[in-house]
Design an enzyme around this catalytic site. Structure first.
Site, PDB file in Angstrom:
ATOM      1  N   LEU A  36      29.899   1.401   3.025  1.00  0.00           N
ATOM      2  CA  LEU A  36      29.115   1.541   4.246  1.00  0.00           C
ATOM      3  C   LEU A  36      27.889   2.417   4.042  1.00  0.00           C
ATOM      4  CD1 LEU A  36      32.086   1.972   6.752  1.00  0.00           C
ATOM      5  CD2 LEU A  36      31.151  -0.107   5.718  1.00  0.00           C
ATOM      6  N   ARG A  37      27.747   2.967   2.822  1.00  0.00           N
ATOM      7  CA  ARG A  37      26.566   3.721   2.390  1.00  0.00           C
ATOM      8  C   ARG A  37      26.385   5.078   3.072  1.00  0.00           C
ATOM      9  NH1 ARG A  37      26.614   1.213  -2.206  1.00  0.00           N
ATOM     10  NH2 ARG A  37      25.653  -0.849  -2.265  1.00  0.00           N
TER      11      ARG A  37
ATOM     12  N   ASP B 172      34.011  -7.204  -0.616  1.00  0.00           N
ATOM     13  CA  ASP B 172      33.315  -6.335  -1.574  1.00  0.00           C
ATOM     14  C   ASP B 172      31.896  -6.072  -1.087  1.00  0.00           C
ATOM     15  OD1 ASP B 172      33.131  -4.701  -3.773  1.00  0.00           O
ATOM     16  OD2 ASP B 172      32.509  -6.288  -5.140  1.00  0.00           O
TER      17      ASP B 172
ATOM     18  N   HIS C 127      22.348  -3.487   0.285  1.00  0.00           N
ATOM     19  CA  HIS C 127      21.227  -2.853  -0.413  1.00  0.00           C
ATOM     20  C   HIS C 127      19.945  -3.053   0.376  1.00  0.00           C
ATOM     21  CE1 HIS C 127      23.232  -1.683  -4.098  1.00  0.00           C
ATOM     22  NE2 HIS C 127      23.715  -2.893  -4.270  1.00  0.00           N
TER      23      HIS C 127
END
Length: 427
Positions: free
Chosen positions: A65-66, A306, A310
């Site tokens: 989820l960054r 997965d 980005h």
């Protein structure tokens, strides 16, 4: 808390095999009535599911989820809302954040942000070792107490076999499953499957031996500890065969595959399209068909997205220099149902790979459609065609390898703990 009545839907529970048209009553965050016509229940909201399915909410076993660490790409709020719109009610988050989820404070930060977002659940995985460096064991008891149902190497395999053994043994004292990445990093120095396609494109290849070498060592260590070990994102026919043999001796082992490895091959990267730069890499059609067979044979019991969103800068540039990973939340449900259309799996078994099986692995409450169960539910329109385009993606990561594909199913309503977190024209 709202009382919701879903009427006239096809109710499908992959756990019990229950499959009939009827109603579902939800109150206090749980399913209180299931099946038949429910007339003695006064709802605050009524959802007509005529011609639609009602299924357990999807559980995605691997979704980055960054946040914390890379919020320029995505964050917990954006991705948990995207998940809810896609019928995913639980996101399992690997520990390779920045800082790493190796302390209760980082875990609590993640769960606090997820609660504030008010969309899909977020289940954090604790780091097996401190900073995922593969040297010192993490404080596993504290991580478990903070809410981690399992531990993970976070896509950074522990190279020292003695450290790996001690980590697995220590985790087993707390009955915590360990999620490992089956790869020998020294062999994985490339960006595409080693073979004719990589040679033709002039790209460095990653052999299947990178997977089997890592998997073989981890299987040997796991066998010595009898820990509960799960192998994430198998990508090769050789890896599937190795796991099949190991399962004959150790039934505690489980594995998953990323959904894109069941549909794509290295030939999809022929135009140097960096959306197909993935880790593990896309392999050839023989590997893809072997993975499909392994899922059909229940050697691989779980399918995940997965999800790795980005920003554009990370995917711009020469293929080998770009960041690996694909955005996968928006298409997970539709692709799982396409496996049914292509007769890879029957419907109940396909749904189990993204509901019952991940819930069983992690000891989660979801994954079932049953009276008394948590009301994590999805209403699915199975015949609502849509095109995958950047405009349709809810995730902030637009790096989907399925842009341009047409799908035939989508989630119309999503409930998490009895709360309606997604509806048509809603959030």
């Amino acid at each position: 808390m709202s009382r919701i009545l879903i009427v006239n839907g096809r109710l499908i529970d992959p756990a019990s095999g229950f499959d009939e048209t009827g109603d579902v009553a939800v109150a206090d965050g749980r399913i209180v009535r299931l099946g038949g016509q429910i007339e003695d229940f006064t709802p605050d909201q009524r959802i007509d599911a005529s011609g639609q399915w009602v299924i357990p909410g999807l559980i995605d076993l691997s979704a980055r989820l960054r946040e914390p660490g890379a919020t320029r790409k995505a964050d917990i709020t954006s991705e948990s809302r995207a998940a809810a719109a896609a019928g995913i009610t639980t996101l399992v988050m690997p520990p390779d954040t920045a800082p790493v989820m190796d302390t209760p404070s980082v875990v609590e930060l993640v769960t606090h942000r997820a609660d504030a977002a008010g969309a899909a659940r977020v289940v954090p995985l604790g780091a097996l070792t401190q900073k995922l460096a593969g040297e010192q064991l993490s404080g596993m008891a504290g991580l478990a107490a903070a809410g981690c149902p399992a531990l993970s190497d976070g896509n950074r395999p522990i190279r020292d076999s003695l450290v790996l053994r001690r980590a697995l043994e220590y985790a087993s004292t707390f009955s915590l499953p360990c999620l490992l990445t089956p790869v020998d990093s020294s062999l994985a120095q490339g960006c595409l499957n080693e073979g004719p396609t990589a040679t033709r494109l002039g790209l460095p290849g990653i052999p299947a031996a990178a997977e089997t070498a890592g998997l073989g060592r981890q299987l040997a260590v796991a066998g010595a500890t009898q820990a509960r070990v799960h192998f994430g994102r198998l990508s090769s026919a050789d890896g599937a065969r190795l796991l099949t043999t190991a399962l004959g001796e150790n039934r505690k082992l489980t594995a998953d595959v990323a959904i894109h490895h069941l549909f794509l091959t290295d030939q999809d990267a022929m135009e140097y399209d960096t959306r197909f730069h993935l880790e593990p890499p896309l392999r050839d059609i023989i590997d893809r068909e072997a993975l499909r067979q392994a899922v059909a044979d229940r050697v691989i019991r779980i399918i995940c997205s997965d999800h790795q969103p980005h920003d554009q800068d990370a995917k711009d540039g020469p293929f080998a220099s770009t960041a690996p990973g694909a955005s996968g939340l928006d298409t997970l449900l539709a692709l799982v149902l396409r496996l049914v259309e292509e007769e890879v799996l029957p419907l109940h078994r396909a749904l189990a790979t993204v509901t019952l099986e991940p819930a069983r692995l992690l000891g989660l409450e979801g994954g079932r459609l049953d009276e008394g169960a948590a009301a994590d539910l999805v209403v699915v329109d199975p015949v609502d065609p849509w095109f995958c385009s950047e405009e349709r993606l809810r995730s902030r990561g637009l790096n989907s390898p399925f842009l341009g594909w047409e799908f035939s199913a989508r989630a119309t309503h999503t409930l998490v703990a009895g709360r309606l977190v997604h509806q048509p024209d809603g959030p």
